[in-house]
Design a protein around this motif. Sequence first.
Motif, short mmCIF file in Angstrom:
data_model
loop_
_atom_site.label_atom_id
_atom_site.label_comp_id
_atom_site.label_asym_id
_atom_site.label_seq_id
_atom_site.Cartn_x
_atom_site.Cartn_y
_atom_site.Cartn_z
N LEU A 1 11.27 0.13 -2.69
CA LEU A 1 12.27 0.47 -1.68
C LEU A 1 11.86 -0.05 -0.30
O LEU A 1 12.70 -0.54 0.47
CB LEU A 1 12.49 1.98 -1.64
CG LEU A 1 13.21 2.58 -2.85
CD1 LEU A 1 13.20 4.10 -2.78
CD2 LEU A 1 14.65 2.07 -2.92
N ALA A 2 10.58 0.06 0.01
CA ALA A 2 10.09 -0.46 1.30
C ALA A 2 10.24 -1.98 1.36
O ALA A 2 10.67 -2.54 2.38
CB ALA A 2 8.63 -0.05 1.51
N LEU B 1 0.82 -1.22 0.00
CA LEU B 1 0.00 0.00 0.00
C LEU B 1 0.85 1.27 0.00
O LEU B 1 0.31 2.39 0.04
CB LEU B 1 -0.90 0.00 1.24
CG LEU B 1 -1.88 -1.18 1.38
CD1 LEU B 1 -2.67 -1.07 2.69
CD2 LEU B 1 -2.84 -1.23 0.20
N ASN B 2 2.19 1.08 -0.03
CA ASN B 2 3.11 2.22 0.01
C ASN B 2 2.90 3.06 1.26
O ASN B 2 2.93 4.30 1.23
CB ASN B 2 2.99 3.09 -1.24
CG ASN B 2 4.17 4.06 -1.38
OD1 ASN B 2 5.25 3.80 -0.89
ND2 ASN B 2 3.92 5.20 -2.02
N LEU B 3 2.67 2.40 2.36
CA LEU B 3 2.49 3.08 3.63
C LEU B 3 3.71 2.79 4.50
O LEU B 3 4.27 1.69 4.46
CB LEU B 3 1.22 2.59 4.32
CG LEU B 3 -0.11 2.96 3.64
CD1 LEU B 3 -1.26 2.30 4.38
CD2 LEU B 3 -0.29 4.47 3.58
N PRO B 4 4.14 3.78 5.26
CA PRO B 4 3.55 5.13 5.45
C PRO B 4 4.07 6.16 4.45
O PRO B 4 3.77 7.35 4.58
CB PRO B 4 4.00 5.47 6.87
CG PRO B 4 5.34 4.79 6.99
CD PRO B 4 5.25 3.53 6.21
N ALA B 5 4.87 5.72 3.48
CA ALA B 5 5.47 6.68 2.54
C ALA B 5 4.40 7.49 1.80
O ALA B 5 4.58 8.68 1.52
CB ALA B 5 6.35 5.94 1.56
N ALA B 6 3.25 6.87 1.48
CA ALA B 6 2.21 7.55 0.68
C ALA B 6 1.66 8.78 1.39
O ALA B 6 1.40 9.82 0.78
CB ALA B 6 1.09 6.57 0.36
N ILE B 7 1.50 8.68 2.71
CA ILE B 7 0.93 9.82 3.44
C ILE B 7 2.01 10.79 3.92
O ILE B 7 1.72 11.85 4.45
CB ILE B 7 0.08 9.34 4.64
CG1 ILE B 7 0.92 8.51 5.60
CG2 ILE B 7 -1.12 8.53 4.17
CD1 ILE B 7 0.16 8.09 6.84
N GLU B 8 3.30 10.40 3.76
CA GLU B 8 4.39 11.30 4.11
C GLU B 8 4.90 12.08 2.89
O GLU B 8 5.63 13.06 3.05
CB GLU B 8 5.57 10.49 4.69
CG GLU B 8 5.26 9.84 6.04
CD GLU B 8 6.37 8.91 6.48
OE1 GLU B 8 7.27 8.66 5.66
OE2 GLU B 8 6.34 8.43 7.64
N ASP B 9 4.55 11.62 1.67
CA ASP B 9 5.06 12.22 0.44
C ASP B 9 4.30 13.51 0.14
O ASP B 9 3.38 13.55 -0.68
CB ASP B 9 4.90 11.22 -0.71
CG ASP B 9 5.69 11.64 -1.93
OD1 ASP B 9 6.52 12.55 -1.80
OD2 ASP B 9 5.46 11.04 -3.00
N GLN C 1 10.17 10.49 4.67
CA GLN C 1 10.94 10.27 5.90
C GLN C 1 11.09 8.80 6.23
O GLN C 1 12.15 8.34 6.67
CB GLN C 1 10.27 11.02 7.07
CG GLN C 1 11.09 11.03 8.35
CD GLN C 1 12.41 11.77 8.16
OE1 GLN C 1 12.49 12.74 7.38
NE2 GLN C 1 13.46 11.33 8.86
N SER C 2 10.05 7.99 6.01
CA SER C 2 10.14 6.55 6.34
C SER C 2 11.17 5.86 5.46
O SER C 2 11.90 4.98 5.92
CB SER C 2 8.77 5.88 6.17
OG SER C 2 8.33 6.02 4.83
N ILE C 3 11.28 6.29 4.17
CA ILE C 3 12.27 5.69 3.28
C ILE C 3 13.67 6.10 3.72
O ILE C 3 14.60 5.29 3.68
CB ILE C 3 12.02 6.11 1.83
CG1 ILE C 3 10.64 5.63 1.36
CG2 ILE C 3 13.09 5.57 0.91
CD1 ILE C 3 10.48 4.13 1.37
#
Length: 868
Positions: free
Chosen positions: A655-656, A398-406, A414-416
């Motif tokens: 990447l995640a 789901l590309n989380l949490p990167a999706a809501i941080e982008d 930041q998570s990446i």
Amino acid sequence: MASFITVQLKKASEVDLAKPLCKFIQQTYAGGESQAEHCRAAEELSKLRKSALGRSLDKHESSLETLLRYYDQLCAIEPKFPFSENQVCVTFTWKDAFDKGSLFGGSVKLALASLGYEKTCVLFNCGALASQIASEQNLDSDEGLKAAAKHYQFASGAFQHIKDTVLSSLNREPTVDIAPDTVGTLSLIMLAQAQEVFFLKATRDKMKDAIIAKLANQSADYYGDAFKQCQYKDTLPKEVFPVLAAKHCIMQANAEYHQSILAKQQKKFGEEIARLQHAADLVKTVASRYDEYVNVKDLSDKISRALTAAKKDNDFIYHDRIPDLKDLEPIGKASLVKATPVAVPLSQKFTDLFEKMVPLAVQQALTLYNQRKADLVNRLIAQMREATNLANGVLASLNLPAAIEDISGDSVPQSILQKSKSVIELGGVQTIDQLMKDLPELLQRNREILDESLRILDEEETTDNELKNKFKERWQRTPSNDLYKPLRAEGSNYRNILDKAVQADKQVKERYQAHRETISLLCKPEQELNAAIPSANPAKTMQGSEVVNILKSLLASLDEVKREREQLENDLKSVNFDMTNKFLTALAQDGALNEEAISVTELDRLYGSLTHKVQESLKKQEELLNSIQNSHQEFSKMKQSNNESNLREEVLKNLAVANDNFVELVANLKEGTKFYNELTEILLKFQNKCSDIVFARKTERDELLKDLQQSIAREPSAPSFPSVPAYQTGPAGGNKPPVPSAPTPAPRTMVSSKPQPPARPPPPVISTASTLASPTPAATGTAAPPASSAASTAPSQAQGPPYPTYPGYPGYCQMPLPMGYNPYMYGQYNVQYTPSPVYQNPGQAPYPGPQQPGYPYPQQPGYPYPQQ
């Protein structure tokens, strides 16, 4: 009075107990002070054996005490060490106590890798030494009489215990001295002698004649039974049989003598004379047949005086009829003795050298308990790690949490960045490459150890088979093929484990190759990482929305669940409880262990609450993931969909996923390295076991070969006969009668004072004079000298050397020798052949291979290494 019968001690070969016991202790028990203490105890045990068996023992209580202490110690260590041919292999060699050996070979001996055999032989020596100590007592004192009776009864109990247990202790045919028939007879002899001691004490204390007569009659009965048991056997020393027969008659004569006194008191003068006459006849029998072994002059004189006086009084005064012996009432019997039962400890000064070492049954129960515990902990940890991996996989998809941080759409979330930093700190691809490089070396090392272990087994087995084919049925020991089956099964198990580990290594390598590029990208600096991620239009309008806030809250809750799991995992690993006391208590109460019931109950108590928390954690995660997926669907609808954003999101997802794969690969490879290192220790122990048993087998083989060579050397060779008897042939041109069709037997020796007639034509008649001068045909197959010279020439060698003839093997064919030329009177020795020792598996439990409980520990989710 006849002397008392004593038993000779068995002789033992020297054995080093310390080395094999210390090796077992080091392999089985953890290092530290307890292990060192156990090893010191093993050295003390070896010294105690040398003190008890490695020197000549005095006929004294202190020597018997040393033997008893060693026997007690053997009983104490029996449940703590697995003595057998394929575990703690110690070969005990003992000689037959009654076999004196011969000129051509030593006495019969037996070597077995059995602690039960050692116990049996030591207890035999305890009984033998007790009989010797009893025979040395001063029977003119009460203390001496009591000590003699005590030791004879102890000896009787020791021999009786051997009779009851020897076959089960050895699981093979024992030597003659410890065979059930022999020790049963010895037990009865000792009991008879103890009864005789009580008779002597009653006589010395001037007890009533009725009691003394019954005591003597019971002793005579014991002696008679002992004589019946061994009169047709030649296992005991030759002096035992006449002594038993003499003692039977003597004690019966004593019984009749004292019963005659009672008859006189009852005014039964005819019975008195009849009994005295019977007693006199018995004593005469002893004096005529067994005077070499006994002296009955005092008893004979006493009975003669009493008989003379009784006859005189009856002839002149009473004129009572003398009844027949068969009409007399039987004398009663009174037994005051019984065999002392063998109850460990026999020594009052015994202290268990291995008191702090738990019995083997408890040690095995502890191993099984630890296995159950490891399986339970591994299962719970595996469930939690699998759940964590599942959560990480769902979030990555789901590309989380990167999706809501982008927020900006053109910077690294930041998570990446945190994942990248973590991967770099752990060494990145260099760490994985190094771990991957180490695995084949570790694998090869383990394979070499295993191959070497099995190779030495193969070599020894090949040698054993060759000797078996050479000596056939003489090679009587457990075949190596049968003995090594548990070891080979254990080796096959290790081989399968290594094969599965190779497959696991292959899977890890393939997985690494699939994700290596993305993991390498995570290891790059932030600028290069940002440049590798496609940019997209910002999604600032979505920040601060209710859907994003809900997703952040759910993700925070999921992170909290993961942290709780880490703590739970630590709690599971830290639980520690020593089950030794519980198992010892159960063993003491019930005499056996129900390990499964005890372990399951205790594991439920220790891990019940933690198991419940693990299940709650799994359930809570399932609910959170459902909520996250639903909220993400709403979030996806609100996002502006375009190709750039989709491409950026795909890269962020990869990447995640790469971070998760990196963490898992490193964990897998470290688990693999740990697995190979721990397996190396196990395989080294396995190699030591193989080396130990092969060394023991080689020692046993050399001993057996030596015995076989001695046995073969003692065997008579096949006889050879001349085609024509020498006395029927003559020199060429001689005036001799023709050779008859059948050989004429050797002439008998005739003794006569009359002149002998000259030789007549054939068939030849040989005179006494010529008989005394004519040689017997040589057994070498060569013709004898002419008759003219043979009459004055003695044979060059005796007719057949004085080798013993063994049952089952052809001896020399004995031709009758003329007495005049048989100055040595060679005859056949009656030597009983005893086959070489048979080495058999005492039937111990299968060879327990040390297992690495619950590998991998803790279980790495998805880790493909094999479980043992």
